[in-house]
Design a protein around this motif. Sequence first.
Motif, PDB file in Angstrom:
ATOM      1  N   UNK A  52      28.980   7.242  10.035  1.00 14.98           N
ATOM      2  CA  UNK A  52      27.618   7.040  10.526  1.00 14.98           C
ATOM      3  C   UNK A  52      26.684   6.671   9.378  1.00 14.98           C
ATOM      4  N   UNK A  53      26.867   7.302   8.231  1.00 14.70           N
ATOM      5  CA  UNK A  53      26.052   6.952   7.069  1.00 14.70           C
ATOM      6  C   UNK A  53      26.295   5.515   6.647  1.00 14.70           C
ATOM      7  N   UNK A  54      27.572   5.117   6.595  1.00 10.97           N
ATOM      8  CA  UNK A  54      27.898   3.749   6.212  1.00 10.97           C
ATOM      9  C   UNK A  54      27.309   2.733   7.184  1.00 10.97           C
ATOM     10  N   UNK A  55      27.211   3.123   8.453  1.00  8.16           N
ATOM     11  CA  UNK A  55      26.690   2.209   9.473  1.00  8.16           C
ATOM     12  C   UNK A  55      25.171   2.257   9.584  1.00  8.16           C
ATOM     13  N   UNK A  56      24.525   3.070   8.743  1.00 10.22           N
ATOM     14  CA  UNK A  56      23.070   3.160   8.776  1.00 10.22           C
ATOM     15  C   UNK A  56      22.530   4.084   9.848  1.00 10.22           C
ATOM     16  N   UNK A  57      23.404   4.884  10.477  1.00  8.83           N
ATOM     17  CA  UNK A  57      22.954   5.843  11.494  1.00  8.83           C
ATOM     18  C   UNK A  57      22.792   7.214  10.808  1.00  8.83           C
ATOM     19  N   UNK A  58      21.724   7.330  10.043  1.00 11.61           N
ATOM     20  CA  UNK A  58      21.616   8.459   9.128  1.00 11.61           C
ATOM     21  C   UNK A  58      21.364   9.784   9.849  1.00 11.61           C
ATOM     22  N   UNK A 116      23.563  15.134  11.645  1.00 11.38           N
ATOM     23  CA  UNK A 116      24.007  16.031  12.728  1.00 11.38           C
ATOM     24  C   UNK A 116      25.511  16.272  12.659  1.00 11.38           C
ATOM     25  N   UNK A 117      26.265  15.210  12.390  1.00 12.15           N
ATOM     26  CA  UNK A 117      27.721  15.358  12.330  1.00 12.15           C
ATOM     27  C   UNK A 117      28.127  16.258  11.164  1.00 12.15           C
ATOM     28  N   UNK A 118      27.489  16.082  10.004  1.00 14.57           N
ATOM     29  CA  UNK A 118      27.810  16.924   8.848  1.00 14.57           C
ATOM     30  C   UNK A 118      27.478  18.379   9.124  1.00 14.57           C
ATOM     31  N   UNK A 119      26.354  18.620   9.771  1.00 12.11           N
ATOM     32  CA  UNK A 119      25.980  19.997  10.085  1.00 12.11           C
ATOM     33  C   UNK A 119      26.907  20.605  11.136  1.00 12.11           C
ATOM     34  N   UNK A 120      27.326  19.795  12.112  1.00 12.32           N
ATOM     35  CA  UNK A 120      28.295  20.285  13.100  1.00 12.32           C
ATOM     36  C   UNK A 120      29.623  20.612  12.429  1.00 12.32           C
ATOM     37  N   UNK A 147      20.908  12.467   4.142  1.00  8.16           N
ATOM     38  CA  UNK A 147      19.488  12.666   3.817  1.00  8.16           C
ATOM     39  C   UNK A 147      18.999  11.598   2.841  1.00  8.16           C
ATOM     40  N   UNK A 148      19.857  11.199   1.911  1.00 10.48           N
ATOM     41  CA  UNK A 148      19.470  10.129   0.997  1.00 10.48           C
ATOM     42  C   UNK A 148      19.192   8.844   1.767  1.00 10.48           C
ATOM     43  N   UNK A 149      20.026   8.558   2.762  1.00 10.06           N
ATOM     44  CA  UNK A 149      19.802   7.378   3.582  1.00 10.06           C
ATOM     45  C   UNK A 149      18.479   7.422   4.314  1.00 10.06           C
ATOM     46  N   UNK A 150      18.050   8.609   4.666  1.00  9.44           N
ATOM     47  CA  UNK A 150      16.749   8.781   5.342  1.00  9.44           C
ATOM     48  C   UNK A 150      15.587   8.807   4.347  1.00  9.44           C
ATOM     49  N   UNK A 151      15.910   8.762   3.049  1.00  9.83           N
ATOM     50  CA  UNK A 151      14.864   8.791   2.029  1.00  9.83           C
ATOM     51  C   UNK A 151      14.277  10.164   1.795  1.00  9.83           C
ATOM     52  N   UNK A 152      14.940  11.216   2.279  1.00 13.04           N
ATOM     53  CA  UNK A 152      14.445  12.585   2.117  1.00 13.04           C
ATOM     54  C   UNK A 152      15.079  13.184   0.863  1.00 13.04           C
ATOM     55  N   UNK A 153      14.411  12.984  -0.275  1.00 17.16           N
ATOM     56  CA  UNK A 153      14.969  13.431  -1.547  1.00 17.16           C
ATOM     57  C   UNK A 153      15.121  14.945  -1.603  1.00 17.16           C
TER      58      UNK A 153
END
Length: 477
Positions: free
Chosen positions: A283-289, A294-298, A323-329
């Motif tokens: 999902x990260x690679x596909x830009x679905x951050x 959610x998947x990592x937390x699950x 989170x990096x993909x979302x820009x949330x440092x």
Amino acid sequence: MASSRAVPNLTFRRLRGQRSPGEFAALVRRAAREIGEQVACDARYIGRVEAGEIRCPNYAYERVFLHMFPGTTLADLGFSARETVRGRAARTTDGGPTGADSALAPHSATDPIGSDSSNSTYSNEESDVLRRAFMTSGTVTMAAASLGFGPLPNTEALRADGLRADVPRPRIGEPEVRAVEEAVRQIRLLDDRHGADGLYQRAAQPLRTAYALLDAGTTTRGSTADRLAAGAGELAISVGWLAHDSGRKEEARSHYAEALATARVAGDPALEAHAFCNTSFLARDAGRYREAVRAAQAGQRAAGKLSSARLLALLNLREAGAWAGLGDRAACEQALSRAHTLFGRGPSDTDPEWMSFFGEPELHALEAQCWSTLGEWGRAARHAHRAAALQDPHFARNLALYRAQLAADLARAGAPAEAAAAAGQVLDLLDDVQSSRIRALLAETARVLTPLRHAAGVADFLDRYARTPRARAVATR
């Protein structure tokens, strides 16, 4: 042989309008993500719905369709009531599925795998993705000598028309389970050495066989059944990774969902955590951050039932990348801190077998990806350099990947000579390693370095890169 009696769903066809089945399937997947569902919808599924082969969708698809068309019911969408299509009465006399959207007759989600109860409700919401592997063309065999296996025993009874009543069910035992487990190990070994591109198509046949065995072994119980389910799920993840690394993202998504469904049916938290781990990465690679978060937390929730700090560390790294993909440092740094703390607890006997790749080099490589995504190229390059320096040369694919990542980060960080040197080392490995991910990183490095041909070593790299057929093919896409 009886006919299917399928009645086309013209109502659903009208809802599709002028969109192609593939375009409409993409809308279904997007709607699923909006409500936190995960469905492996493709053009074939839409075609089966419109042809009337699926008279009632499973619960996950039901929620997605009702979300897409607010205020409607299943009947408004052209579907039959669930109670009229569930159970063995919904099947044709030749054993093929014609009604409910499920590969199996209904079972309770709490029953053992394949318990034969036609009165229970099969509530696993990922059941649709299990369907495709059960019906195979001709006699089912391993037929993958290039992967190191011979035919699996007791698979000659698995025919294209399913397990017919007049064909005895094969007994699934230790030899079959070991063969599936060995298939997983062999695929991972070859991927470590050579990368995914040349393996994906060859690995599909063992996967089909594994799921056909899982379906055939419905009378298998105890540890054999558990190992068979775990082996089939791990094989689905391995094949999904080959699809992922070779750029086939939608196919990878389907394979990971297949593994997740298997984990849920089997009640296997280790397999579930692995499936969510790979799903997050994809999902990260596909830009679905947000989906990746959610998947990592699950995955972390599933892994919490185990005792592997290393597994939790990897899942926190997946979350950090999202989170990096979302820009949330801030959230990224918090996840990285948790990952380092967990990693520092060291390995244990409870670490899953598939995590053999996850050592200090991978820890640095995944952190490098986070800083690269956040635009901190120098910091990313330092971690990528550490990853490449620590990597065992035996893992040729990972070594090439870390050097390719280093080259890309150095190019962005304003160090063209160093970037060209690292990229040249990757070119040295391309004859043995085939990975679309690595070639994409090389293409990006070449693009950034092209205006800097005057820098030391850059022209030599660019000229050599241009003569590399596989690399050039990526650059021209």
